[in-house]
Design a protein around this motif. Sequence first.
Motif, PDB file in Angstrom:
ATOM      1  N   TYR A   1      72.288  -8.307  89.964  1.00 55.10           N
ATOM      2  CA  TYR A   1      71.756  -7.041  90.480  1.00 55.10           C
ATOM      3  C   TYR A   1      71.220  -7.202  91.895  1.00 55.10           C
ATOM      4  N   MET A   2      71.353  -6.141  92.679  1.00 55.58           N
ATOM      5  CA  MET A   2      70.671  -6.143  93.969  1.00 55.58           C
ATOM      6  C   MET A   2      69.329  -5.450  93.774  1.00 55.58           C
ATOM      7  N   SER A   3      68.369  -5.801  94.610  1.00 58.23           N
ATOM      8  CA  SER A   3      67.033  -5.225  94.431  1.00 58.23           C
ATOM      9  C   SER A   3      67.022  -3.782  94.934  1.00 58.23           C
ATOM     10  N   ASP A   4      66.032  -3.020  94.455  1.00 59.68           N
ATOM     11  CA  ASP A   4      65.887  -1.633  94.935  1.00 59.68           C
ATOM     12  C   ASP A   4      65.597  -1.624  96.432  1.00 59.68           C
ATOM     13  N   ALA A   5      64.837  -2.630  96.878  1.00 63.00           N
ATOM     14  CA  ALA A   5      64.495  -2.693  98.310  1.00 63.00           C
ATOM     15  C   ALA A   5      65.765  -2.902  99.137  1.00 63.00           C
ATOM     16  N   MET A   6      66.657  -3.771  98.639  1.00 62.48           N
ATOM     17  CA  MET A   6      67.915  -4.008  99.366  1.00 62.48           C
ATOM     18  C   MET A   6      68.734  -2.723  99.382  1.00 62.48           C
ATOM     19  N   ARG A   7      68.783  -2.032  98.218  1.00 63.46           N
ATOM     20  CA  ARG A   7      69.572  -0.794  98.150  1.00 63.46           C
ATOM     21  C   ARG A   7      69.032   0.228  99.160  1.00 63.46           C
ATOM     22  N   ALA A   8      67.715   0.345  99.216  1.00 60.94           N
ATOM     23  CA  ALA A   8      67.104   1.320 100.139  1.00 60.94           C
ATOM     24  C   ALA A   8      67.450   0.958 101.587  1.00 60.94           C
ATOM     25  N   THR A   9      67.451  -0.341 101.873  1.00 60.55           N
ATOM     26  CA  THR A   9      67.762  -0.780 103.244  1.00 60.55           C
ATOM     27  C   THR A   9      69.228  -0.481 103.579  1.00 60.55           C
ATOM     28  N   VAL A  10      70.132  -0.747 102.621  1.00 55.85           N
ATOM     29  CA  VAL A  10      71.560  -0.499 102.879  1.00 55.85           C
ATOM     30  C   VAL A  10      71.791   1.018 103.045  1.00 55.85           C
ATOM     31  N   ARG A  11      71.038   1.822 102.273  1.00 54.44           N
ATOM     32  CA  ARG A  11      71.180   3.281 102.411  1.00 54.44           C
ATOM     33  C   ARG A  11      70.792   3.716 103.834  1.00 54.44           C
ATOM     34  N   LYS A  12      69.682   3.176 104.325  1.00 59.31           N
ATOM     35  CA  LYS A  12      69.237   3.520 105.691  1.00 59.31           C
ATOM     36  C   LYS A  12      70.272   3.036 106.714  1.00 59.31           C
ATOM     37  N   LEU A  13      70.791   1.856 106.464  1.00 59.44           N
ATOM     38  CA  LEU A  13      71.791   1.283 107.378  1.00 59.44           C
ATOM     39  C   LEU A  13      73.005   2.212 107.491  1.00 59.44           C
ATOM     40  N   ALA A  14      73.450   2.710 106.302  1.00 62.27           N
ATOM     41  CA  ALA A  14      74.631   3.583 106.287  1.00 62.27           C
ATOM     42  C   ALA A  14      74.350   4.917 106.984  1.00 62.27           C
ATOM     43  N   GLY A  15      73.070   5.266 107.095  1.00 60.72           N
ATOM     44  CA  GLY A  15      72.703   6.475 107.841  1.00 60.72           C
ATOM     45  C   GLY A  15      72.802   6.237 109.348  1.00 60.72           C
ATOM     46  N   CYS A  16      72.778   4.990 109.742  1.00 60.09           N
ATOM     47  CA  CYS A  16      72.820   4.652 111.185  1.00 60.09           C
ATOM     48  C   CYS A  16      74.219   4.235 111.649  1.00 60.09           C
ATOM     49  N   PHE A  17      74.958   3.547 110.779  1.00 60.18           N
ATOM     50  CA  PHE A  17      76.273   3.006 111.175  1.00 60.18           C
ATOM     51  C   PHE A  17      77.255   3.169 110.013  1.00 60.18           C
ATOM     52  N   PRO A  18      78.559   3.338 110.307  1.00 59.15           N
ATOM     53  CA  PRO A  18      79.533   3.264 109.212  1.00 59.15           C
ATOM     54  C   PRO A  18      79.378   1.904 108.530  1.00 59.15           C
ATOM     55  N   THR A  19      79.343   1.926 107.185  1.00 60.43           N
ATOM     56  CA  THR A  19      79.052   0.684 106.454  1.00 60.43           C
ATOM     57  C   THR A  19      80.029   0.509 105.295  1.00 60.43           C
ATOM     58  N   ALA A  20      80.538  -0.692 105.148  1.00 58.31           N
ATOM     59  CA  ALA A  20      81.480  -1.006 104.055  1.00 58.31           C
ATOM     60  C   ALA A  20      80.993  -2.222 103.283  1.00 58.31           C
ATOM     61  N   ILE A  21      81.226  -2.186 101.968  1.00 55.21           N
ATOM     62  CA  ILE A  21      80.991  -3.368 101.125  1.00 55.21           C
ATOM     63  C   ILE A  21      82.363  -3.997 100.893  1.00 55.21           C
ATOM     64  N   VAL A  22      82.470  -5.286 101.162  1.00 55.80           N
ATOM     65  CA  VAL A  22      83.745  -5.988 100.983  1.00 55.80           C
ATOM     66  C   VAL A  22      83.503  -7.125  99.983  1.00 55.80           C
ATOM     67  N   SER A  23      84.118  -7.013  98.801  1.00 54.13           N
ATOM     68  CA  SER A  23      83.766  -7.952  97.730  1.00 54.13           C
ATOM     69  C   SER A  23      84.986  -8.489  96.992  1.00 54.13           C
ATOM     70  N   GLY A  24      84.791  -9.656  96.363  1.00 53.61           N
ATOM     71  CA  GLY A  24      85.836 -10.211  95.503  1.00 53.61           C
ATOM     72  C   GLY A  24      85.871  -9.483  94.170  1.00 53.61           C
ATOM     73  N   ARG A  25      84.820  -8.814  93.843  1.00 50.71           N
ATOM     74  CA  ARG A  25      84.761  -8.096  92.563  1.00 50.71           C
ATOM     75  C   ARG A  25      85.635  -6.857  92.601  1.00 50.71           C
ATOM     76  N   CYS A  26      85.912  -6.304  91.392  1.00 53.21           N
ATOM     77  CA  CYS A  26      86.678  -5.066  91.416  1.00 53.21           C
ATOM     78  C   CYS A  26      85.759  -3.963  91.938  1.00 53.21           C
ATOM     79  N   ARG A  27      86.384  -2.974  92.542  1.00 59.64           N
ATOM     80  CA  ARG A  27      85.623  -1.957  93.283  1.00 59.64           C
ATOM     81  C   ARG A  27      84.622  -1.220  92.390  1.00 59.64           C
ATOM     82  N   ASP A  28      85.050  -0.846  91.176  1.00 63.11           N
ATOM     83  CA  ASP A  28      84.138  -0.102  90.295  1.00 63.11           C
ATOM     84  C   ASP A  28      82.897  -0.919  89.970  1.00 63.11           C
ATOM     85  N   LYS A  29      83.131  -2.209  89.741  1.00 66.02           N
ATOM     86  CA  LYS A  29      82.000  -3.060  89.350  1.00 66.02           C
ATOM     87  C   LYS A  29      81.009  -3.201  90.502  1.00 66.02           C
ATOM     88  N   VAL A  30      81.536  -3.422  91.691  1.00 68.24           N
ATOM     89  CA  VAL A  30      80.610  -3.592  92.822  1.00 68.24           C
ATOM     90  C   VAL A  30      79.912  -2.255  93.121  1.00 68.24           C
TER      91      VAL A  30
END
Length: 365
Positions: free
Chosen positions: A130-159
């Motif tokens: 799991y990612m922390s709520d604090a990390m999620r909140a930070t990534v949300r703010k980041l996506a409000g400032c810049f286009p943001t993508a998650i690139v993972s080895g996991r399947c997309r639904d899972k990530v």
Amino acid sequence: MTKQKVVVGEAKSGMDMAMTVVPKALFTTEMKKPPLMQGGYITISKKKLLHDLEINGGTRINAWVESMRASSPTSHRKSTRDQTSWMDRHPSALNVFDEITNASKGKQIVMFLDYDGTLSPIVDDPDRAYMSDAMRATVRKLAGCFPTAIVSGRCRDKVYNFVKLAELYYAGSHGMDIKGPSKGSKYKKSPPSVLCQPASEFLPMIDEVYGLLMEKTKSTPGAKVENNKFCLSVHFRCVDEKKWTELAAQVRSVLKDYPKLRLSQGRKVLEIRPTIKWDKGKALEFLLESLGYANCTDVFPIYIGDDRTDEDAFKVLRKRGQGFGILVSKIPKDTSASYSLQEPSEVMEFLQRLVDWKRCSLMMR
Ligand SMILES: O=P(O)(O)OC[C@H]1O[C@H](O[C@H]2O[C@H](CO)[C@@H](O)[C@H](O)[C@H]2O)[C@H](O)[C@@H](O)[C@@H]1O
């Protein structure tokens, strides 16, 4: 929720990397020619390693196991001098923050973030990373400032189920399954659409191999096969080291009949994927193109990742001469990234500083 043991400082060997690193202590007479010495490492050329780890024909299982062992945390004790010289070459992105933001001036920053080991700490059970709520909140703010993508080895639904932010781009299965934001973001307002699935013809094969690997590895306690849709992961983090040879032989016995699949290694995981020319680097290029920055000189991509597969993206950035890569690692590793961060908590701090810097620069306009 069971508390997960968080793994710190861990090396990773890459079966498909250009030069792989094997701790001296693990060098055995199995490896006939003496490998090259570089600093505290022994390096083995790609040619030799690929030969050793080839799935079909005459593969020495010992070479697989050597490579699996090389990702053991206990096997990498670096001298302070190694660490210092590595940090000179890959300074902390936090320490050179102003340098980074100055370089991005007048350009559009685009953020690319790996998931495991970057946004979430490495834990024993992949289903509980799991990612922390604090990390999620930070990534949300980041996506409000810049286009943001998650690139993972996991399947997309899972990530997506871990990150739970609809305003992001997601590239799952090592970039082989890309989708734009399902919620209007200021960078993408069109309805949800699958953007890119270059390995779709491999789906039946991947499902078949998943079934075979599940069956074959069930006698190895602790082994876990994860279906990541366009690729598979065979985890050995919880397998007793004495059983690694057995597990490697089981995996090889399945893969020998599938020459269109290749094997690489991540953090205590054997990764199996189609041999197509597609990786996280190609996914990065595809996403930049989708965002309209294909041939732009005023784009500044930042890619943060900890995994061997992230090196493909770091290399693309170096080749384009745009933006830079940041490797998340506590220990020196061969990398094409320019900077480093030690762990997910530092990643969060870096992302927050980017948000603060962006907001501040908007206010000063
Ligand atoms: O590209 P990534 O998002 O970094 O995905 C790479 C692999 O990550 C996951 O495995 C790793 O994290 C697990 C949870 O912390 C850990 O238990 C495992 O040992 C690591 O290898 C994921 O489960 C794999 O499928 C991904 O390939």
